[in-house]
Design an enzyme around this catalytic site. Structure first.
Site, PDB file in Angstrom:
ATOM      1  N   GLY A   1      18.608  35.825  14.397  1.00  0.00           N
ATOM      2  CA  GLY A   1      17.538  35.061  15.030  1.00  0.00           C
ATOM      3  C   GLY A   1      17.537  33.593  14.674  1.00  0.00           C
ATOM      4  O   GLY A   1      16.631  32.864  15.080  1.00  0.00           O
ATOM      5  N   CYS A   2      18.530  33.152  13.913  1.00  0.00           N
ATOM      6  CA  CYS A   2      18.630  31.743  13.554  1.00  0.00           C
ATOM      7  C   CYS A   2      19.720  31.099  14.409  1.00  0.00           C
ATOM      8  O   CYS A   2      20.789  31.678  14.584  1.00  0.00           O
ATOM      9  CB  CYS A   2      18.990  31.575  12.080  1.00  0.00           C
ATOM     10  SG  CYS A   2      17.723  32.163  10.944  1.00  0.00           S
ATOM     11  N   ALA A   3      19.451  29.910  14.924  1.00  0.00           N
ATOM     12  CA  ALA A   3      20.459  29.199  15.709  1.00  0.00           C
ATOM     13  C   ALA A   3      21.618  28.789  14.805  1.00  0.00           C
ATOM     14  O   ALA A   3      22.782  28.897  15.186  1.00  0.00           O
ATOM     15  CB  ALA A   3      19.850  27.978  16.392  1.00  0.00           C
ATOM     16  N   SER A   4      21.312  28.331  13.607  1.00  0.00           N
ATOM     17  CA  SER A   4      22.346  28.029  12.614  1.00  0.00           C
ATOM     18  C   SER A   4      22.662  29.320  11.874  1.00  0.00           C
ATOM     19  O   SER A   4      21.906  30.274  11.929  1.00  0.00           O
ATOM     20  CB  SER A   4      21.834  27.005  11.594  1.00  0.00           C
ATOM     21  OG  SER A   4      21.424  25.830  12.240  1.00  0.00           O
TER      22      SER A   4
END
Length: 142
Positions: free
Chosen positions: A46-49
């Site tokens: 769920g993290c873009a990075s």
């Protein structure tokens, strides 16, 4: 760095560029995560990075689970957010982790309104992962 120190330092930073720079500096203070810990098990979804959280559980004198976290990210600002989240949660009992609302703290610091939606989602994903680990540790109390 303790959460109290971080919060105090934030009070001296009025300019958002200074706050972003401070978050990046916080990220540089993270204890290094072993290369082997950069794996799918520790990866936060769920993290873009890319973000990794490694969890260890011990017991306090009353046998309550205490969780400690190490974290890392491939993005400088996100490493700072990881450092802030770990300052909030690492080293506390599962019960305290579950009772702590980091989103409220992020709002009080003014971070919520200055993070991109992707970063806000990433922070929520990190917090949910930490709370899931706390729920699992609390469920395994004998």
């Amino acid at each position: 760095m303790s959460l109290d120190e971080i919060l105090e330092n934030f009070t001296y930073l009025d300019d958002w560029d200074d706050r972003y720079r401070y978050l990046i500096e916080l990220g540089r203070t993270l204890e290094p995560l072993d290369e082997a810990a950069h794996n799918d098990v520790n990866k936060v979804r769920g993290c873009a990075s890319q973000v990794w959280l490694e969890t260890s559980v011990s017991r306090d004198p009353s046998e309550k689970p205490v969780l400690r976290f190490k974290g890392d990210s491939d993005a400088h600002i996100v490493r700072g957010l990881v450092a802030l989240v770990l300052a909030i949660y690492s080293g506390h009992t599962a019960d305290k982790i579950l009772a702590t609302d980091a989103q409220e703290l992020f709002q009080s610091l003014g971070l919520s309104g200055h993070l991109t939606p992707q970063r806000s989602n990433g922070v929520r994903s990190m917090i949910e992962r930490i709370k899931t680990d706390a729920r699992m540790a609390a469920a395994h109390v004998s």
